[in-house]
Write an enzyme that holds these catalytic residues in place. Sequence first.
Site, PDB file in Angstrom:
ATOM      1  N   ASP A 159       0.823  -1.222   0.000  1.00 20.54           N
ATOM      2  CA  ASP A 159       0.000   0.000   0.000  1.00 20.54           C
ATOM      3  C   ASP A 159       0.850   1.262   0.000  1.00 20.54           C
ATOM      4  OD1 ASP A 159      -2.722  -0.440  -0.192  1.00 20.54           O
ATOM      5  OD2 ASP A 159      -2.879  -1.136   1.857  1.00 20.54           O
ATOM      6  N   VAL A 292     -20.675   3.495  10.081  1.00 23.54           N
ATOM      7  CA  VAL A 292     -21.457   4.663   9.657  1.00 23.54           C
ATOM      8  C   VAL A 292     -22.940   4.315   9.508  1.00 23.54           C
ATOM      9  CG1 VAL A 292     -21.834   6.150   7.644  1.00 23.54           C
ATOM     10  CG2 VAL A 292     -19.554   5.917   8.601  1.00 23.54           C
ATOM     11  N   GLU A 391      -9.199  -3.353  -5.074  1.00 20.14           N
ATOM     12  CA  GLU A 391      -7.851  -3.714  -4.620  1.00 20.14           C
ATOM     13  C   GLU A 391      -7.483  -5.129  -5.053  1.00 20.14           C
ATOM     14  OE1 GLU A 391      -9.144  -2.628  -0.704  1.00 20.14           O
ATOM     15  OE2 GLU A 391      -7.440  -1.306  -0.426  1.00 20.14           O
TER      16      GLU A 391
HETATM   17  P1  ADP Z   1     -12.288  -1.821   4.603  1.00 23.56           P
HETATM   18  O1  ADP Z   1     -11.558  -0.574   4.974  1.00 23.56           O
HETATM   19  O2  ADP Z   1     -12.370  -2.836   5.676  1.00 23.56           O
HETATM   20  O3  ADP Z   1     -11.897  -2.388   3.254  1.00 23.56           O
HETATM   21  P2  ADP Z   1     -14.707  -0.932   3.339  1.00 23.56           P
HETATM   22  O4  ADP Z   1     -14.067  -0.054   2.330  1.00 23.56           O
HETATM   23  O5  ADP Z   1     -15.458  -2.118   2.866  1.00 23.56           O
HETATM   24  O6  ADP Z   1     -13.755  -1.360   4.504  1.00 23.56           O
HETATM   25  O7  ADP Z   1     -15.689  -0.008   4.204  1.00 23.56           O
HETATM   26  C1  ADP Z   1     -16.349  -0.530   5.318  1.00 23.56           C
HETATM   27  C2  ADP Z   1     -17.141   0.574   5.982  1.00 23.56           C
HETATM   28  O8  ADP Z   1     -17.990   1.204   5.023  1.00 23.56           O
HETATM   29  C3  ADP Z   1     -18.082   0.057   7.069  1.00 23.56           C
HETATM   30  O9  ADP Z   1     -17.450   0.087   8.330  1.00 23.56           O
HETATM   31  C4  ADP Z   1     -19.232   1.027   7.014  1.00 23.56           C
HETATM   32  O10 ADP Z   1     -19.030   2.043   7.998  1.00 23.56           O
HETATM   33  C5  ADP Z   1     -19.148   1.668   5.657  1.00 23.56           C
HETATM   34  N1  ADP Z   1     -20.294   1.334   4.791  1.00 23.56           N
HETATM   35  C6  ADP Z   1     -20.491   0.239   4.052  1.00 23.56           C
HETATM   36  N2  ADP Z   1     -21.661   0.306   3.388  1.00 23.56           N
HETATM   37  C7  ADP Z   1     -22.203   1.482   3.711  1.00 23.56           C
HETATM   38  C8  ADP Z   1     -23.417   2.173   3.365  1.00 23.56           C
HETATM   39  N3  ADP Z   1     -24.300   1.639   2.531  1.00 23.56           N
HETATM   40  N4  ADP Z   1     -23.617   3.393   3.895  1.00 23.56           N
HETATM   41  C9  ADP Z   1     -22.724   3.947   4.741  1.00 23.56           C
HETATM   42  N5  ADP Z   1     -21.581   3.368   5.101  1.00 23.56           N
HETATM   43  C10 ADP Z   1     -21.327   2.161   4.601  1.00 23.56           C
END
Ligand code: ADP
Length: 409
Positions: A159, A292, A391
């Site tokens: 990263d 969120v 990714e």
């Molecule tokens: P990571 O950093 O683990 O790869 P992601 O990019 O998948 O995580 O993001 C995960 C976060 O995205 C969750 O913790 C949640 O807060 C947020 N999230 C996922 N779907 C939604 C949604 N529909 N609305 C708002 N927040 C969301």
Amino acid sequence: MNDSVMRHTDSTHPIVVTFNVGSATIKMAAYDTAKAVDSSPLAWSPLFDVNINLKTKNKVWHAMPQSLADWEPQDSLTDTAVSLFTRVKQTFPAREIVCIHRVVHGGKRYHVPVVINETVMAHLVELSPICPLHQPPALSVVNALQAIDTKLVHIAAFDTAFHYHRPEIWSSYALPKSLRDQGVRCYGFHGLSYQAIMRKLETYLPKIAKKRLIIAHLGSGCSITAVDNGESKDSTFGFSGLDGVPMGTRPGHLDSGVILYMVEQGWTLEQMNQCLYKESGLLGLSEISNDVRDLLASDDPRAKFALVYFATHAAKEIASLMVSMKGCDALIFTAGIGEQSAIIRQMIVEQLDFLGFSLDADKNIDGRIDVPILRINSDDDKQIYVILTDEQLELALSLEHAITIETDA
Ligand code: ADP
């Protein structure tokens, strides 16, 4: 370290299995590189692509072959990775399989993907204390797979690599030279995600790809990066994954005096790690959730405060990053929150109105987009896009650039 390197060549077009390990999730995918030879990378379709929550064992398939319909995650991260990998091996007994791992920190040494040997592993283990949520579990998966098959090739893709050539003015801390010489500097992370966004822009909007961009990767971990003509200039993440935008359980920007205060108050290293990596951010502010979605659904004023804090500080970081490029032509949202939450995008962009950014409410739709790139700004204003990051695909594409580093004598 012996510096002589050679390119990892592959004449057989292996199956690549990708591993992206987070604090509570593992994302795995597999690609048949033989099928991909003649097509553009964005047209590759994975053999499977799955996101597994290790606590709940919930799995979200983005691509699922029927042959894996009965597969279930195991109790531990390593058992889960080994179990799914074993299924791939059973499905393709005659094919070479290469494992490609997302490793968040490549340190001062690694800025291209490398084949993991003993020397590389030792260097990567040294970096574990800087990224305790990601580096140790990712390396534990490598070790677990090596234990079942010593001949497997493992590649680490970093990263930090996307940010490696950042100008010194943006990659240094104003610290004594002795510390800077030890590698205490702003590395920046989420590079595979930024690479994925740039690949989509170069394919679908090549003119925009050359402009001054601010890319907001807002997921469980959050960082925002200024990218000028394809190159990282400044980013909110620095030495570790703690700085910048507040996150699910990490505080984001914090006066380093707070750390001194904690030490003085007798906090142990373990307690500080627990507080700063797992109990701060949205969870610390709201005392309700790090997610969120939960906070948006809550009527509790603490949930509202946490979300307003998040959006306000994200906007502040976006404005601040513009200094490195003397402006910004387009703002891009990606990762879980950035891709899916229309309301959070709105809360951020509302605070950037004075810089000429404004959303078109009809285009700023909630949920996962079904086009590669969605433009969501009002016509007369600066460009704003939602782009799905990938990714896993970036990991798979690392195969082409991976190098082998000779083991220390
Ligand atoms: P990571 O950093 O683990 O790869 P992601 O990019 O998948 O995580 O993001 C995960 C976060 O995205 C969750 O913790 C949640 O807060 C947020 N999230 C996922 N779907 C939604 C949604 N529909 N609305 C708002 N927040 C969301």
